[in-house]
Design a protein around this motif. Structure first.
Motif, PDB file in Angstrom:
ATOM      1  N   PRO A 375     -24.554  32.611  -7.528  1.00  0.00           N
ATOM      2  CA  PRO A 375     -24.522  33.656  -6.497  1.00  0.00           C
ATOM      3  C   PRO A 375     -25.937  33.946  -5.984  1.00  0.00           C
ATOM      4  O   PRO A 375     -26.915  33.727  -6.706  1.00  0.00           O
ATOM      5  N   PRO A 376     -26.036  34.403  -4.739  1.00  0.00           N
ATOM      6  CA  PRO A 376     -24.944  34.727  -3.799  1.00  0.00           C
ATOM      7  C   PRO A 376     -24.403  33.464  -3.118  1.00  0.00           C
ATOM      8  O   PRO A 376     -25.166  32.560  -2.781  1.00  0.00           O
ATOM      9  N   ILE A 377     -23.093  33.426  -2.936  1.00  0.00           N
ATOM     10  CA  ILE A 377     -22.410  32.285  -2.347  1.00  0.00           C
ATOM     11  C   ILE A 377     -22.447  32.411  -0.824  1.00  0.00           C
ATOM     12  O   ILE A 377     -22.227  33.496  -0.275  1.00  0.00           O
ATOM     13  N   GLU A 380     -20.421  29.927   4.557  1.00  0.00           N
ATOM     14  CA  GLU A 380     -19.871  28.607   4.859  1.00  0.00           C
ATOM     15  C   GLU A 380     -19.041  28.067   3.700  1.00  0.00           C
ATOM     16  O   GLU A 380     -17.920  27.563   3.896  1.00  0.00           O
ATOM     17  N   LEU A 381     -19.548  28.191   2.489  1.00  0.00           N
ATOM     18  CA  LEU A 381     -18.801  27.712   1.316  1.00  0.00           C
ATOM     19  C   LEU A 381     -17.540  28.552   1.103  1.00  0.00           C
ATOM     20  O   LEU A 381     -16.469  28.014   0.795  1.00  0.00           O
ATOM     21  N   LEU A 382     -17.650  29.852   1.294  1.00  0.00           N
ATOM     22  CA  LEU A 382     -16.478  30.716   1.128  1.00  0.00           C
ATOM     23  C   LEU A 382     -15.366  30.337   2.101  1.00  0.00           C
ATOM     24  O   LEU A 382     -14.185  30.373   1.739  1.00  0.00           O
ATOM     25  N   ASN A 383     -15.720  29.982   3.310  1.00  0.00           N
ATOM     26  CA  ASN A 383     -14.701  29.570   4.290  1.00  0.00           C
ATOM     27  C   ASN A 383     -13.995  28.294   3.842  1.00  0.00           C
ATOM     28  O   ASN A 383     -12.780  28.140   4.038  1.00  0.00           O
ATOM     29  N   GLN A 384     -14.734  27.354   3.247  1.00  0.00           N
ATOM     30  CA  GLN A 384     -14.110  26.132   2.731  1.00  0.00           C
ATOM     31  C   GLN A 384     -13.184  26.452   1.567  1.00  0.00           C
ATOM     32  O   GLN A 384     -12.099  25.873   1.454  1.00  0.00           O
ATOM     33  N   LEU A 385     -13.616  27.358   0.708  1.00  0.00           N
ATOM     34  CA  LEU A 385     -12.776  27.749  -0.436  1.00  0.00           C
ATOM     35  C   LEU A 385     -11.512  28.463   0.040  1.00  0.00           C
ATOM     36  O   LEU A 385     -10.435  28.286  -0.547  1.00  0.00           O
ATOM     37  N   ARG A 386     -11.636  29.248   1.084  1.00  0.00           N
ATOM     38  CA  ARG A 386     -10.469  29.973   1.600  1.00  0.00           C
ATOM     39  C   ARG A 386      -9.385  28.991   2.066  1.00  0.00           C
ATOM     40  O   ARG A 386      -8.200  29.231   1.875  1.00  0.00           O
ATOM     41  N   SER A 387      -9.797  27.902   2.677  1.00  0.00           N
ATOM     42  CA  SER A 387      -8.831  26.901   3.126  1.00  0.00           C
ATOM     43  C   SER A 387      -8.051  26.326   1.946  1.00  0.00           C
ATOM     44  O   SER A 387      -6.832  26.177   2.002  1.00  0.00           O
ATOM     45  N   VAL A 388      -8.763  26.025   0.846  1.00  0.00           N
ATOM     46  CA  VAL A 388      -8.096  25.510  -0.366  1.00  0.00           C
ATOM     47  C   VAL A 388      -7.166  26.576  -0.940  1.00  0.00           C
ATOM     48  O   VAL A 388      -6.017  26.293  -1.311  1.00  0.00           O
ATOM     49  N   SER A 389      -7.649  27.817  -1.003  1.00  0.00           N
ATOM     50  CA  SER A 389      -6.862  28.908  -1.579  1.00  0.00           C
ATOM     51  C   SER A 389      -5.577  29.149  -0.791  1.00  0.00           C
ATOM     52  O   SER A 389      -4.495  29.286  -1.364  1.00  0.00           O
ATOM     53  N   ASN A 390      -5.688  29.192   0.536  1.00  0.00           N
ATOM     54  CA  ASN A 390      -4.511  29.437   1.368  1.00  0.00           C
ATOM     55  C   ASN A 390      -3.478  28.323   1.211  1.00  0.00           C
ATOM     56  O   ASN A 390      -2.271  28.582   1.165  1.00  0.00           O
ATOM     57  N   TYR A 412     -16.156  39.794  -3.529  1.00  0.00           N
ATOM     58  CA  TYR A 412     -16.068  39.512  -4.962  1.00  0.00           C
ATOM     59  C   TYR A 412     -16.601  38.112  -5.268  1.00  0.00           C
ATOM     60  O   TYR A 412     -17.466  37.921  -6.139  1.00  0.00           O
ATOM     61  N   LEU A 413     -16.117  37.109  -4.555  1.00  0.00           N
ATOM     62  CA  LEU A 413     -16.490  35.729  -4.850  1.00  0.00           C
ATOM     63  C   LEU A 413     -17.956  35.440  -4.526  1.00  0.00           C
ATOM     64  O   LEU A 413     -18.575  34.566  -5.137  1.00  0.00           O
ATOM     65  N   ARG A 414     -18.507  36.185  -3.606  1.00  0.00           N
ATOM     66  CA  ARG A 414     -19.913  35.957  -3.243  1.00  0.00           C
ATOM     67  C   ARG A 414     -20.837  36.212  -4.435  1.00  0.00           C
ATOM     68  O   ARG A 414     -21.917  35.612  -4.542  1.00  0.00           O
ATOM     69  N   ASP A 415     -20.415  37.070  -5.360  1.00  0.00           N
ATOM     70  CA  ASP A 415     -21.245  37.412  -6.524  1.00  0.00           C
ATOM     71  C   ASP A 415     -20.831  36.651  -7.780  1.00  0.00           C
ATOM     72  O   ASP A 415     -21.242  37.011  -8.885  1.00  0.00           O
ATOM     73  N   CYS A 416     -20.007  35.624  -7.632  1.00  0.00           N
ATOM     74  CA  CYS A 416     -19.539  34.852  -8.788  1.00  0.00           C
ATOM     75  C   CYS A 416     -20.184  33.471  -8.814  1.00  0.00           C
ATOM     76  O   CYS A 416     -20.678  32.959  -7.798  1.00  0.00           O
ATOM     77  N   ALA A 432     -12.963  26.722  -8.813  1.00  0.00           N
ATOM     78  CA  ALA A 432     -12.744  27.841  -9.735  1.00  0.00           C
ATOM     79  C   ALA A 432     -13.944  28.769  -9.610  1.00  0.00           C
ATOM     80  O   ALA A 432     -15.042  28.330  -9.225  1.00  0.00           O
ATOM     81  N   ASN A 433     -13.731  30.036  -9.893  1.00  0.00           N
ATOM     82  CA  ASN A 433     -14.874  30.940 -10.004  1.00  0.00           C
ATOM     83  C   ASN A 433     -15.002  31.388 -11.442  1.00  0.00           C
ATOM     84  O   ASN A 433     -14.015  31.492 -12.177  1.00  0.00           O
ATOM     85  N   VAL A 434     -16.229  31.608 -11.855  1.00  0.00           N
ATOM     86  CA  VAL A 434     -16.537  31.920 -13.252  1.00  0.00           C
ATOM     87  C   VAL A 434     -17.337  33.210 -13.290  1.00  0.00           C
ATOM     88  O   VAL A 434     -18.244  33.423 -12.476  1.00  0.00           O
ATOM     89  N   VAL A 435     -16.984  34.086 -14.241  1.00  0.00           N
ATOM     90  CA  VAL A 435     -17.715  35.347 -14.417  1.00  0.00           C
ATOM     91  C   VAL A 435     -18.263  35.398 -15.830  1.00  0.00           C
ATOM     92  O   VAL A 435     -17.684  34.815 -16.761  1.00  0.00           O
ATOM     93  N   ASN A 436     -19.364  36.096 -16.003  1.00  0.00           N
ATOM     94  CA  ASN A 436     -19.946  36.180 -17.348  1.00  0.00           C
ATOM     95  C   ASN A 436     -19.437  37.413 -18.068  1.00  0.00           C
ATOM     96  O   ASN A 436     -18.834  38.305 -17.467  1.00  0.00           O
ATOM     97  N   GLY A 437     -19.703  37.452 -19.363  1.00  0.00           N
ATOM     98  CA  GLY A 437     -19.251  38.564 -20.206  1.00  0.00           C
ATOM     99  C   GLY A 437     -20.332  39.572 -20.472  1.00  0.00           C
ATOM    100  O   GLY A 437     -20.254  40.323 -21.454  1.00  0.00           O
ATOM    101  N   TYR A 438     -21.381  39.610 -19.651  1.00  0.00           N
ATOM    102  CA  TYR A 438     -22.477  40.560 -19.775  1.00  0.00           C
ATOM    103  C   TYR A 438     -23.159  40.432 -21.132  1.00  0.00           C
ATOM    104  O   TYR A 438     -23.923  39.514 -21.347  1.00  0.00           O
ATOM    105  N   GLN A 439     -22.849  41.312 -22.079  1.00  0.00           N
ATOM    106  CA  GLN A 439     -23.543  41.276 -23.361  1.00  0.00           C
ATOM    107  C   GLN A 439     -23.031  40.171 -24.291  1.00  0.00           C
ATOM    108  O   GLN A 439     -23.657  39.890 -25.308  1.00  0.00           O
ATOM    109  N   SER A 440     -21.916  39.560 -23.985  1.00  0.00           N
ATOM    110  CA  SER A 440     -21.413  38.463 -24.814  1.00  0.00           C
ATOM    111  C   SER A 440     -22.028  37.151 -24.354  1.00  0.00           C
ATOM    112  O   SER A 440     -22.614  37.052 -23.272  1.00  0.00           O
ATOM    113  N   LYS A 441     -21.882  36.135 -25.159  1.00  0.00           N
ATOM    114  CA  LYS A 441     -22.401  34.806 -24.839  1.00  0.00           C
ATOM    115  C   LYS A 441     -21.293  33.910 -24.285  1.00  0.00           C
ATOM    116  O   LYS A 441     -21.376  32.686 -24.385  1.00  0.00           O
TER     117      LYS A 441
END
Length: 565
Positions: A375-377, A380-390, A412-416, A432-441
């Motif tokens: 991030p930040p995404i 242009e990339l988000l528009n390509q992902l939207r096509s796949v998602s739809n 949301y996805l821009r920060d992932c 796929a989008n991936v999020v971290n667990g903050y204090q976890s590893k």
């Protein structure tokens, strides 16, 4: 136990026995009123009463007994919910019951029962603190007044214009008087219909009156709906700070999504992210904050919900937190298992990983590449992902899931972290989008979507690429999410309710592929840890499940059993 013992209980902070007995007695009083309304009075008492009260008042007493009986049955359950408006209405109905029983047949036995219950409720007045929804109360009162005016106009004009259908001649005042008498007392004043329409019209007065009371009661007794102010920027900043300092689970990032409301512990150090739907207030995961503040946060959230007539529940809680919930009066129900891939020891060696190696090698031969974006995404990339998602959503005929998952939203996805699979032409065919667990590893996968026409094994290639990448970055675990109903009711000591869920999952598998989804995740050989639904009262579980479905589906209930998300 005596009534007076129960009255003493009323001053206890949690007078459950007093609530149950008052609710049960109210229901019994309602049944007594209904039976009393239809049973004939004792001849000796009727003769005594005839010299005091005219016959039509006696009939009105029967009608009031029936109406109050029906109302008391509705109010009994709401007393158990500690509804203040239910307490007020029950007091009114008990006074009406005493009068009606005396008027219809000098039934002093029923009067004594009503008086005892009345005294108990008066002593317990401080217990009934749960408010109804203020706008709904206003709507209920306006509806009651509007229905009354409509009924009076309807009845007055009907009798005046159709007086040939009856044995009486009506002018406007007498038509109004006839309507008032029938609406409030049930006394038809000797009215005899001459036509079929006349009979129908007279009965419709009672139908309108009964329907009005039912709808008005429902509005008056509704729980508090979430109509409050939105979360302020300062509050959201505080939530973000707490999450970054104390978040340590796969659900933490989803607490910050726009569908959540927030409860802060009395100390302000802990936050609970929840979604209120109907009477359920469903918290996502365990409280986020210092361990020493967790019990106070759970207790505060419980009281916060009860004051609003909400049923508190916690979704996907972890096993190491259960004792804290039990100490505060909650129960638990296992709802599945979360899979966590051990990245430290992950490898593709061994017979069990043969299918993954095959998918990986096939994808590489086809010229597929895994690409990783921090991030930040870009837009242009988000528009390509939207096509796949739809395309994926349309193919699965599903809808976006929410609450415990993210959904396709640019902010949301821009920060992932984003991971894509491109084919030999460079076109994105899966992501796929991936999020971290903050204090976890650990890291957590959220959305996983692909185009319709991709070779089998493409998602395997995506997952293996993510495992290897995040292992190299030093992460220790990779959460592949909840496997719903996995591990539920599998051991002999499982609770009957969990065994019932296991039985139910086998029959629901034709609608939602629980087993297939679990088997797919199992190929990555994750470590499984149980997850629970924590609830306060077992009788509220059906309502909590409906609230959870509404939260998870964004109120798109018909799409819930479809595999979208």
């Amino acid at each position: 136990m005596s009534i007076f013992s129960n009255l003493l209980k009323a001053h206890h902070p949690h007078p459950r026995l007093g609530l149950w007995t008052s609710s049960l007695l109210t229901a019994c009083m309602g049944i007594v009123n209904l039976f009393s309304a239809v049973l004939p009075g004792l001849p000796d008492r009727l003769r005594l009463l005839s010299g005091i009260i005219p016959f039509d008042v006696e009939d009105s007493g029967r009608l009031f007994a029936a109406l109050s009986g029906f109302s008391l049955l509705m109010l009994a359950a709401n007393l158990l919910r500690r509804k203040r408006i239910a307490w007020i209405l029950t007091i009114v109905m008990l006074f009406a019951s005493i009068v009606s029983h005396l008027a219809k047949g000098w039934d002093y036995e029923e009067c004594i029962l009503a008086a005892i219950l009345l005294v108990q409720l008066l002593f317990m007045r401080k217990v009934f603190t749960a408010p109804s929804d203020r706008p709904s109360i206003g709507q209920g009162l306006r509806f009651l007044l509007g229905s009354l005016l409509f009924t009076l106009a309807y009845g007055t004009l009907g009798f005046y214009l159709q007086d040939q259908a009856y044995n009486l001649d009506f002018d406007l005042p007498s038509a109004l008087g006839q309507t008032l008498a029938m609406f409030f007392t049930g006394d038809d004043g000797g009215l005899v219909p001459r036509t079929k329409f006349g009979r129908f019209f007279g009965n419709s007065i009672y139908l309108v009156g009964g329907s009005t009371m039912i709808v008005a009661l429902w509005m008056l007794l509704r729980p508090v709906l979430l109509r409050g102010r939105p979360t302020t920027s300062a509050e959201y900043l505080l939530v973000t700070q707490i999450v970054e300092a104390h978040g340590n689970s796969s659900l933490t990032r989803f607490a910050l999504l726009a569908d959540k409301s927030f409860y802060f512990s009395p100390s302000g150090q802990t936050v609970i992210a929840y979604v209120p739907k109907g009477r359920g207030a469903i918290a996502l995961g365990d409280p986020i904050g210092p361990i020493e503040d967790r019990q106070a946060a759970i207790h505060g959230f419980k009281e916060f919900c009860l004051r609003r007539d909400w049923a508190p529940a916690f979704y996907q809680t972890r096993p190491n937190e259960l004792e804290t919930y039990y100490a505060l009066g909650f129960g638990s129900l296992q709802i599945g298992e979360e899979g966590l891939v051990d990245l430290v020891n992950f490898s593709l060696t061994g017979k069990a990983k043969q299918d993954l190696r095959t998918s990986l090698n096939k994808s590489k031969r086809l010229g597929y590449q895994a690409n990783f974006y921090e991030p930040p995404i870009s837009t242009e990339l988000l528009n390509q992902l939207r096509s796949v998602s739809n395309e994926w959503l349309q193919a699965t005929k599903g809808a976006e899931k929410r609450f415990s998952l993210g959904w396709f939203h640019a902010d949301y996805l821009r920060d992932c972290k984003i991971v894509t699979v491109t084919d030999e032409t460079g076109q994105i065919i899966a992501f796929a989008n991936v999020v971290n667990g903050y204090q976890s590893k650990d890291v957590t996968v959220d959305l996983m979507r692909q185009r319709v026409k991709v070779p089998p094994g493409t998602m395997d290639f995506l997952f293996v690429s993510m495992f290897e990448k995040y292992k190299a970055q030093g992460y220790q675990g990779f959460s592949i999410g909840l496997s719903a109903l996995s591990g539920v009711g599998e051991v002999p000591e499982s609770r009957r309710l969990e065994q019932g869920l296991r039985y139910l999952s086998k029959h629901l598998n034709r609608f939602y592929n629980f087993k297939g989804i679990h088997n797919y995740k199992k190929k990555f050989q994750p470590q499984w840890e149980p997850r629970y639904l924590v609830y306060l009262n077992v009788v509220e579980l059906p309502m909590i499940v409906v609230s959870l479905i509404r939260a998870d589906s964004g109120d798109q209930l018909l799409d819930y059993l479809r595999p979208g998300g």
